[in-house]
Scaffold this motif. Structure first.
Motif, PDB file in Angstrom:
ATOM      1  N   ILE A  31       0.849  -1.191   0.000  1.00 13.45           N
ATOM      2  CA  ILE A  31       0.000   0.000   0.000  1.00 13.45           C
ATOM      3  C   ILE A  31       0.880   1.234   0.000  1.00 13.45           C
ATOM      4  CG2 ILE A  31      -1.872   1.209   1.149  1.00 13.45           C
ATOM      5  CD1 ILE A  31      -2.620  -1.540   0.098  1.00 13.45           C
ATOM      6  N   ASP A  32       0.867   1.969  -1.094  1.00 18.42           N
ATOM      7  CA  ASP A  32       1.693   3.168  -1.178  1.00 18.42           C
ATOM      8  C   ASP A  32       0.931   4.388  -0.677  1.00 18.42           C
ATOM      9  OD1 ASP A  32      -0.044   3.890  -3.231  1.00 18.42           O
ATOM     10  OD2 ASP A  32       1.334   3.264  -4.806  1.00 18.42           O
ATOM     11  N   GLU A  33       1.628   5.515  -0.603  1.00 15.81           N
ATOM     12  CA  GLU A  33       1.041   6.716  -0.030  1.00 15.81           C
ATOM     13  C   GLU A  33      -0.157   7.205  -0.828  1.00 15.81           C
ATOM     14  OE1 GLU A  33       4.319   9.382   0.263  1.00 15.81           O
ATOM     15  OE2 GLU A  33       5.386   8.124   1.708  1.00 15.81           O
ATOM     16  N   ALA A  34      -0.096   7.088  -2.156  1.00 16.68           N
ATOM     17  CA  ALA A  34      -1.212   7.538  -2.984  1.00 16.68           C
ATOM     18  C   ALA A  34      -2.465   6.722  -2.691  1.00 16.68           C
ATOM     19  CB  ALA A  34      -0.847   7.439  -4.464  1.00 16.68           C
ATOM     20  N   THR A  35      -2.289   5.410  -2.509  1.00 19.15           N
ATOM     21  CA  THR A  35      -3.430   4.547  -2.211  1.00 19.15           C
ATOM     22  C   THR A  35      -4.034   4.889  -0.863  1.00 19.15           C
ATOM     23  OG1 THR A  35      -2.441   2.768  -3.513  1.00 19.15           O
ATOM     24  CG2 THR A  35      -4.174   2.151  -1.962  1.00 19.15           C
ATOM     25  N   VAL A  36      -3.182   5.154   0.126  1.00 18.27           N
ATOM     26  CA  VAL A  36      -3.673   5.537   1.446  1.00 18.27           C
ATOM     27  C   VAL A  36      -4.456   6.834   1.353  1.00 18.27           C
ATOM     28  CG1 VAL A  36      -3.015   6.271   3.764  1.00 18.27           C
ATOM     29  CG2 VAL A  36      -1.849   4.346   2.689  1.00 18.27           C
ATOM     30  N   ARG A  37      -3.942   7.804   0.616  1.00 13.35           N
ATOM     31  CA  ARG A  37      -4.630   9.090   0.500  1.00 13.35           C
ATOM     32  C   ARG A  37      -5.992   8.927  -0.160  1.00 13.35           C
ATOM     33  NH1 ARG A  37       0.613  10.957  -1.015  1.00 13.35           N
ATOM     34  NH2 ARG A  37       1.564  12.192   0.645  1.00 13.35           N
ATOM     35  N   GLU A  38      -6.054   8.111  -1.204  1.00 12.75           N
ATOM     36  CA  GLU A  38      -7.330   7.902  -1.884  1.00 12.75           C
ATOM     37  C   GLU A  38      -8.364   7.299  -0.931  1.00 12.75           C
ATOM     38  OE1 GLU A  38      -6.317   5.451  -5.158  1.00 12.75           O
ATOM     39  OE2 GLU A  38      -5.376   7.066  -6.319  1.00 12.75           O
ATOM     40  N   ALA A  39      -7.949   6.254  -0.203  1.00 12.05           N
ATOM     41  CA  ALA A  39      -8.860   5.617   0.746  1.00 12.05           C
ATOM     42  C   ALA A  39      -9.191   6.565   1.888  1.00 12.05           C
ATOM     43  CB  ALA A  39      -8.243   4.335   1.284  1.00 12.05           C
ATOM     44  N   ARG A  40      -8.197   7.321   2.345  1.00  8.50           N
ATOM     45  CA  ARG A  40      -8.411   8.280   3.428  1.00  8.50           C
ATOM     46  C   ARG A  40      -9.470   9.304   3.060  1.00  8.50           C
ATOM     47  NH1 ARG A  40      -4.450  13.054   3.165  1.00  8.50           N
ATOM     48  NH2 ARG A  40      -5.804  13.221   1.339  1.00  8.50           N
ATOM     49  N   ASP A  41      -9.422   9.811   1.829  1.00 11.24           N
ATOM     50  CA  ASP A  41     -10.383  10.821   1.408  1.00 11.24           C
ATOM     51  C   ASP A  41     -11.807  10.277   1.465  1.00 11.24           C
ATOM     52  OD1 ASP A  41      -8.301  12.556   0.985  1.00 11.24           O
ATOM     53  OD2 ASP A  41      -8.298  12.368  -1.200  1.00 11.24           O
ATOM     54  N   VAL A  42     -11.976   9.028   1.024  1.00 10.47           N
ATOM     55  CA  VAL A  42     -13.296   8.410   1.047  1.00 10.47           C
ATOM     56  C   VAL A  42     -13.748   8.172   2.487  1.00 10.47           C
ATOM     57  CG1 VAL A  42     -14.593   6.328   0.439  1.00 10.47           C
ATOM     58  CG2 VAL A  42     -13.021   7.350  -1.218  1.00 10.47           C
ATOM     59  N   VAL A  43     -12.861   7.621   3.311  1.00 13.45           N
ATOM     60  CA  VAL A  43     -13.203   7.314   4.702  1.00 13.45           C
ATOM     61  C   VAL A  43     -13.529   8.596   5.476  1.00 13.45           C
ATOM     62  CG1 VAL A  43     -12.258   6.453   6.880  1.00 13.45           C
ATOM     63  CG2 VAL A  43     -11.963   5.139   4.778  1.00 13.45           C
ATOM     64  N   ALA A  44     -12.741   9.648   5.268  1.00 19.62           N
ATOM     65  CA  ALA A  44     -13.004  10.914   5.957  1.00 19.62           C
ATOM     66  C   ALA A  44     -14.369  11.464   5.579  1.00 19.62           C
ATOM     67  CB  ALA A  44     -11.906  11.931   5.624  1.00 19.62           C
ATOM     68  N   ALA A  45     -14.703  11.393   4.291  1.00 20.42           N
ATOM     69  CA  ALA A  45     -15.994  11.900   3.836  1.00 20.42           C
ATOM     70  C   ALA A  45     -17.144  11.084   4.417  1.00 20.42           C
ATOM     71  CB  ALA A  45     -16.049  11.879   2.314  1.00 20.42           C
ATOM     72  N   MET A  46     -16.972   9.754   4.505  1.00 21.29           N
ATOM     73  CA  MET A  46     -18.032   8.908   5.050  1.00 21.29           C
ATOM     74  C   MET A  46     -18.228   9.151   6.545  1.00 21.29           C
ATOM     75  SD  MET A  46     -19.453   7.235   2.589  1.00 21.29           S
ATOM     76  CE  MET A  46     -19.207   8.818   1.717  1.00 21.29           C
ATOM     77  N   HIS A  47     -17.138   9.356   7.280  1.00 23.72           N
ATOM     78  CA  HIS A  47     -17.284   9.647   8.707  1.00 23.72           C
ATOM     79  C   HIS A  47     -17.937  11.014   8.911  1.00 23.72           C
ATOM     80  CE1 HIS A  47     -15.573   6.321  10.959  1.00 23.72           C
ATOM     81  NE2 HIS A  47     -14.659   6.183  10.009  1.00 23.72           N
ATOM     82  N   GLU A  48     -17.580  11.976   8.076  1.00 24.13           N
ATOM     83  CA  GLU A  48     -18.245  13.283   8.171  1.00 24.13           C
ATOM     84  C   GLU A  48     -19.746  13.128   7.921  1.00 24.13           C
ATOM     85  OE1 GLU A  48     -18.056  17.764   6.191  1.00 24.13           O
ATOM     86  OE2 GLU A  48     -17.171  16.061   5.132  1.00 24.13           O
ATOM     87  N   LEU A  49     -20.104  12.353   6.904  1.00 26.50           N
ATOM     88  CA  LEU A  49     -21.517  12.127   6.605  1.00 26.50           C
ATOM     89  C   LEU A  49     -22.221  11.412   7.751  1.00 26.50           C
ATOM     90  CD1 LEU A  49     -23.873  12.242   4.619  1.00 26.50           C
ATOM     91  CD2 LEU A  49     -23.015  10.104   3.591  1.00 26.50           C
ATOM     92  N   SER A  50     -21.537  10.446   8.370  1.00 26.74           N
ATOM     93  CA  SER A  50     -22.160   9.729   9.491  1.00 26.74           C
ATOM     94  C   SER A  50     -22.486  10.680  10.633  1.00 26.74           C
ATOM     95  CB  SER A  50     -21.252   8.593   9.975  1.00 26.74           C
ATOM     96  OG  SER A  50     -20.151   9.077  10.726  1.00 26.74           O
ATOM     97  N   VAL A  51     -21.610  11.649  10.858  1.00 31.57           N
ATOM     98  CA  VAL A  51     -21.857  12.638  11.912  1.00 31.57           C
ATOM     99  C   VAL A  51     -23.053  13.516  11.543  1.00 31.57           C
ATOM    100  CG1 VAL A  51     -20.914  14.669  13.072  1.00 31.57           C
ATOM    101  CG2 VAL A  51     -19.487  12.638  12.751  1.00 31.57           C
ATOM    102  N   ARG A  52     -23.077  13.988  10.313  1.00 29.87           N
ATOM    103  CA  ARG A  52     -24.173  14.865   9.895  1.00 29.87           C
ATOM    104  C   ARG A  52     -25.524  14.153   9.969  1.00 29.87           C
ATOM    105  NH1 ARG A  52     -22.363  19.556   8.130  1.00 29.87           N
ATOM    106  NH2 ARG A  52     -20.207  19.723   7.372  1.00 29.87           N
ATOM    107  N   GLU A  53     -25.528  12.855   9.706  1.00 29.39           N
ATOM    108  CA  GLU A  53     -26.786  12.108   9.725  1.00 29.39           C
ATOM    109  C   GLU A  53     -27.108  11.508  11.091  1.00 29.39           C
ATOM    110  OE1 GLU A  53     -26.877   9.211   6.595  1.00 29.39           O
ATOM    111  OE2 GLU A  53     -26.970  10.735   5.022  1.00 29.39           O
ATOM    112  N   GLY A  54     -26.092  11.344  11.944  1.00 31.98           N
ATOM    113  CA  GLY A  54     -26.319  10.597  13.167  1.00 31.98           C
ATOM    114  C   GLY A  54     -26.318  11.367  14.467  1.00 31.98           C
TER     115      GLY A  54
END
Length: 222
Positions: free
Chosen positions: A80-103
């Motif tokens: 897992i290289d840094e670019a892959t981590v960043r891509e997954a991080r961006d998705v995970v961060a957005a999903m956690h933000e959405l979970s907060v807004r909805e929950g």
């Protein structure tokens, strides 16, 4: 491929999700190292199951990027290289933000106490140098908000991409930055308790989005 000798066999009736979870965790915690070949027959013997759930689990792991599969040839643990981590991080961060807004506005007093209890377990695990325990407690804390969001699509996306980010999390929680997470958790819980959805969403996004910086500082993926 070296197989751990001290792992108990799984019940033969175990669901596919449990096989997937064991293999995923073994990759994330480094039991199976990047570049290591995974043979379904050996994995099936290790887990005490047939090859079918193992093959299904490997396909799921390939979808998240934790393994690389070449049909008819081999399956290896991905680097897992840094670019892959960043891509997954961006998705995970957005999903956690959405979970907060909805929950957040659905949380009750019991939910808030479960979050505080999880953070106490998190702090105790860090004090003991128990990175795996800290990760479990962190999962328990955020799971309260994810459950409150009642969004199955959101949960499915997190299940797919969070394991990639977890490698960076292990670096964070094994470093001095892990101690700072205790205070961040407390601020987050306080904002949730106050019903401040906007501030809580902003904090959780910033927290998850900062994981790549922790990975870079630790030389992750190099």
């Amino acid at each position: 491929m070296p197989i751990p000798a001290d792992s108990p066999a799984l019940d033969r009736m175990l669901l596919r999700d449990d096989v997937y979870g064991r293999l995923r965790d073994a990759i994330v915690d480094g039991t199976f190292a990047p570049g290591e070949q995974l043979k379904d027959g050996e994995l099936a013997a290790w887990l005490g199951v047939s090859r079918t759930p193992v093959r299904e689990a490997l396909l799921r792991l390939a979808a998240s990027g934790l393994v690389v599969t070449q049909p008819g040839r081999s399956t290896t643990v991905s680097s897992i290289d840094e670019a892959t981590v960043r891509e997954a991080r961006d998705v995970v961060a957005a999903m956690h933000e959405l979970s907060v807004r909805e929950g957040v506005l659905r949380l009750d007093a019991d939910d808030i106490e479960r979050m505080r209890a999880a953070n106490r377990r998190f702090a105790a695990a860090l004090e003991d140098g128990d990175t795996d325990g800290a990760l479990r407690a962190d999962d328990d804390l955020h799971a309260v908000v994810i459950a409150a969001a009642r969004n199955r699509a959101l949960a499915a996306v997190l299940e797919l991409f969070h394991p990639v980010v977890r490698r960076a999390e292990r670096l964070r929680f094994g470093s001095d930055d892990g101690r700072a997470s205790i205070e961040r958790h407390e601020r987050f819980i306080d904002l949730c308790a106050a019903g401040d959805t906007e501030a809580a969403a902003r904090l959780t996004y910033e927290t998850w989005h900062s994981l790549a910086a922790a990975a870079d500082a630790s030389g992750f993926g190099r």
